[in-house]
Scaffold this motif. Structure first.
Motif, short mmCIF file in Angstrom:
data_model
loop_
_atom_site.label_atom_id
_atom_site.label_comp_id
_atom_site.label_asym_id
_atom_site.label_seq_id
_atom_site.Cartn_x
_atom_site.Cartn_y
_atom_site.Cartn_z
N ILE A 145 5.88 6.83 -12.28
CA ILE A 145 5.41 6.05 -13.55
C ILE A 145 5.73 6.78 -14.82
CG2 ILE A 145 3.20 5.25 -14.56
CD1 ILE A 145 2.29 4.97 -11.91
N VAL A 146 5.77 8.01 -14.88
CA VAL A 146 6.00 8.69 -16.24
C VAL A 146 7.57 8.91 -16.41
CG1 VAL A 146 5.56 10.98 -17.22
CG2 VAL A 146 3.60 9.93 -16.07
N CYS A 147 8.14 9.14 -15.38
CA CYS A 147 9.47 9.40 -15.34
C CYS A 147 10.32 8.60 -14.35
CB CYS A 147 9.90 10.82 -15.35
SG CYS A 147 11.51 11.25 -15.75
N PRO A 148 10.56 7.33 -14.43
CA PRO A 148 11.32 6.77 -13.46
C PRO A 148 12.63 6.60 -13.31
CG PRO A 148 10.73 5.52 -15.29
CD PRO A 148 10.20 6.59 -15.62
N MET A 149 13.18 7.48 -14.01
CA MET A 149 14.90 7.60 -13.75
C MET A 149 15.20 8.71 -12.96
SD MET A 149 15.25 9.21 -17.78
CE MET A 149 13.97 8.19 -18.39
N PRO A 150 16.44 8.72 -12.50
CA PRO A 150 16.87 9.76 -11.55
C PRO A 150 16.84 11.13 -11.95
CG PRO A 150 18.52 7.96 -11.74
CD PRO A 150 17.38 7.79 -12.66
N ALA A 158 18.92 13.41 -12.35
CA ALA A 158 19.95 13.55 -13.21
C ALA A 158 19.77 13.31 -14.71
CB ALA A 158 21.38 13.24 -12.94
N SER A 159 19.01 12.16 -15.00
CA SER A 159 18.77 11.60 -16.27
C SER A 159 17.54 12.32 -16.84
CB SER A 159 18.65 10.27 -16.21
OG SER A 159 19.82 9.37 -15.61
N ALA A 160 16.66 13.11 -16.03
CA ALA A 160 15.37 13.45 -16.68
C ALA A 160 15.31 14.14 -17.98
CB ALA A 160 14.71 14.50 -15.41
N SER A 161 16.37 14.69 -18.22
CA SER A 161 16.57 15.39 -19.57
C SER A 161 16.14 14.52 -20.86
CB SER A 161 17.88 16.11 -19.80
OG SER A 161 18.88 14.98 -19.82
N ARG A 162 16.43 13.18 -20.67
CA ARG A 162 16.18 12.09 -21.54
C ARG A 162 14.69 12.03 -21.44
NH1 ARG A 162 19.54 7.11 -20.52
NH2 ARG A 162 18.58 7.28 -18.54
N CYS A 163 13.90 12.41 -20.67
CA CYS A 163 12.33 12.24 -20.55
C CYS A 163 11.59 13.52 -21.00
CB CYS A 163 12.08 11.88 -18.96
SG CYS A 163 10.46 11.42 -18.93
N GLY A 164 12.56 14.54 -21.04
CA GLY A 164 11.77 15.92 -21.54
C GLY A 164 11.35 16.68 -20.42
N PRO A 165 11.54 17.92 -20.57
CA PRO A 165 11.40 18.86 -19.25
C PRO A 165 9.70 18.84 -19.20
CG PRO A 165 12.07 20.07 -21.10
CD PRO A 165 12.33 18.56 -21.55
N HIS A 204 0.97 -1.23 -0.09
CA HIS A 204 -0.08 -0.03 -0.01
C HIS A 204 0.96 1.30 -0.09
CE1 HIS A 204 -2.57 3.13 1.76
NE2 HIS A 204 -3.33 2.59 1.05
N ILE A 205 0.49 2.25 -0.85
CA ILE A 205 1.16 3.52 -1.03
C ILE A 205 0.44 4.47 -0.06
CG2 ILE A 205 2.16 5.27 -2.28
CD1 ILE A 205 3.58 2.31 -2.80
N ALA A 206 0.89 5.19 0.82
CA ALA A 206 0.27 6.42 1.84
C ALA A 206 -0.11 7.26 0.71
CB ALA A 206 1.33 6.61 2.63
N ALA A 207 -1.09 8.03 1.20
CA ALA A 207 -1.96 8.99 0.53
C ALA A 207 -0.87 10.09 0.35
CB ALA A 207 -2.88 9.55 1.06
N GLY A 208 0.04 10.44 1.20
CA GLY A 208 0.77 11.46 0.61
C GLY A 208 2.01 11.08 -0.12
N ASP A 209 2.14 9.95 -0.47
CA ASP A 209 3.24 9.62 -1.48
C ASP A 209 2.65 9.23 -2.99
OD1 ASP A 209 5.29 9.96 0.45
OD2 ASP A 209 4.80 7.35 0.99
N LEU A 210 1.45 9.45 -2.99
CA LEU A 210 0.73 8.89 -4.35
C LEU A 210 1.00 9.94 -5.44
CD1 LEU A 210 -2.92 8.03 -3.29
CD2 LEU A 210 -0.79 6.62 -3.60
N ALA A 211 1.13 11.27 -5.15
CA ALA A 211 1.68 12.11 -6.32
C ALA A 211 3.16 11.84 -6.83
CB ALA A 211 1.78 13.68 -5.96
#
Length: 97
Positions: A79-84, A86-93, A66-73
């Motif tokens: 889910i959309v951007c599962p990388m660290p 530092a690598s987010a630029s590969r996902c797009g800003p 179970h994921i706590a309500a405060g952690d759902l966002a």
């Protein structure tokens, strides 16, 4: 760079490539009603506190966690951007910025 308008069922590879390199994103206004209805449905699920796969549980082997309500966002963002970050630029800003 031109903004990309996302219309349900009509997003192309070219749209996603443009988003990945920084194009602004807007949602087709015609989709707003369905998006808001979906958000209300998810809010109702969360309010009940009952486990629903992928909304307030982990995935795969973690489906029983179970994921706590405060952690759902954070769960949904990951889910959309599962990388660290530092690598987010590969996902797009637009998706991970």
């Amino acid at each position: 760079m031109t903004a990309v308008t996302l219309t349900p069922g009509q997003a192309t590879l070219a749209h996603w490539r443009a988003i990945a390199v920084g194009a602004a994103v807007q949602v087709d206004p015609a989709a707003r009603t369905a998006i808001e209805a979906s958000a209300r449905a998810v809010d109702a699920i969360v309010a009940k506190g009952e486990p629903v796969y992928g909304i307030n549980t982990g995935f795969g082997k973690l489906a029983s966690v179970h994921i706590a309500a405060g952690d759902l966002a954070a769960l949904q963002r990951n889910i959309v951007c599962p990388m660290p970050p530092a690598s987010a630029s590969r996902c797009g800003p637009a998706m991970c910025g």
